[in-house]
Design a protein around this motif. Sequence first.
Motif, short mmCIF file in Angstrom:
data_model
loop_
_atom_site.label_atom_id
_atom_site.label_comp_id
_atom_site.label_asym_id
_atom_site.label_seq_id
_atom_site.Cartn_x
_atom_site.Cartn_y
_atom_site.Cartn_z
N GLN A 51 5.85 -74.86 -6.71
CA GLN A 51 6.13 -74.93 -8.14
C GLN A 51 6.98 -73.72 -8.49
N GLN A 52 8.09 -73.96 -9.17
CA GLN A 52 8.94 -72.87 -9.62
C GLN A 52 9.97 -73.40 -10.60
N THR A 53 10.56 -72.49 -11.35
CA THR A 53 11.63 -72.86 -12.26
C THR A 53 12.90 -73.08 -11.46
N ILE A 54 13.58 -74.19 -11.76
CA ILE A 54 14.85 -74.49 -11.09
C ILE A 54 15.90 -74.79 -12.16
N ASN A 114 23.76 -75.85 -13.13
CA ASN A 114 23.15 -74.77 -13.93
C ASN A 114 23.16 -75.05 -15.43
N GLN A 115 23.23 -76.31 -15.82
CA GLN A 115 23.23 -76.65 -17.24
C GLN A 115 21.82 -76.84 -17.79
N VAL A 116 20.86 -77.22 -16.92
CA VAL A 116 19.50 -77.52 -17.37
C VAL A 116 18.51 -76.70 -16.55
N THR A 117 17.61 -76.02 -17.24
CA THR A 117 16.54 -75.27 -16.58
C THR A 117 15.25 -76.07 -16.68
N VAL A 118 14.57 -76.21 -15.56
CA VAL A 118 13.31 -76.96 -15.51
C VAL A 118 12.21 -75.98 -15.11
N PRO A 119 11.39 -75.55 -16.09
CA PRO A 119 10.30 -74.63 -15.75
C PRO A 119 9.19 -75.36 -15.00
N ASN A 120 8.59 -74.68 -14.07
CA ASN A 120 7.45 -75.23 -13.30
C ASN A 120 7.75 -76.56 -12.64
N ALA A 121 8.94 -76.69 -12.09
CA ALA A 121 9.29 -77.90 -11.36
C ALA A 121 8.41 -78.04 -10.12
N TYR A 122 8.25 -79.26 -9.66
CA TYR A 122 7.40 -79.58 -8.51
C TYR A 122 8.32 -79.91 -7.34
#
Length: 101
Positions: A4-7, A12-20
């Motif tokens: 799990q981490q932010t990607i 680099n247009q969209v940040t996904v926090p806590n991605a799986y």
Amino acid sequence: MAFQQTITVLDNQVTVPNAYLKIVSANVTTIGEIITCDITMYAYKNKEAAENELPPLTTYTDKFTPIFGDNVSDIKQQGYNYLKSKPEFANAIDILEEISL
């Protein structure tokens, strides 16, 4: 196991926090005396997206040299360990999966 981490996706247009992030394939290839393992890891918005088989947000591929023998982690675990050694996954949080019997 998974991470799990932010990607960031879409250039680099969209940040996904806590991605799986989960390894979906690990293929060992031997050519002569050279052994490599190609790994593919999918990144999802969350665990539920992965479980519902939604399309991944992005795909990561890499390869490493696996170790075989007694008291050695399985190939996927070695893959996760290898990925954690890379700067882009060094801060990823390990997610342990429940084993159904």
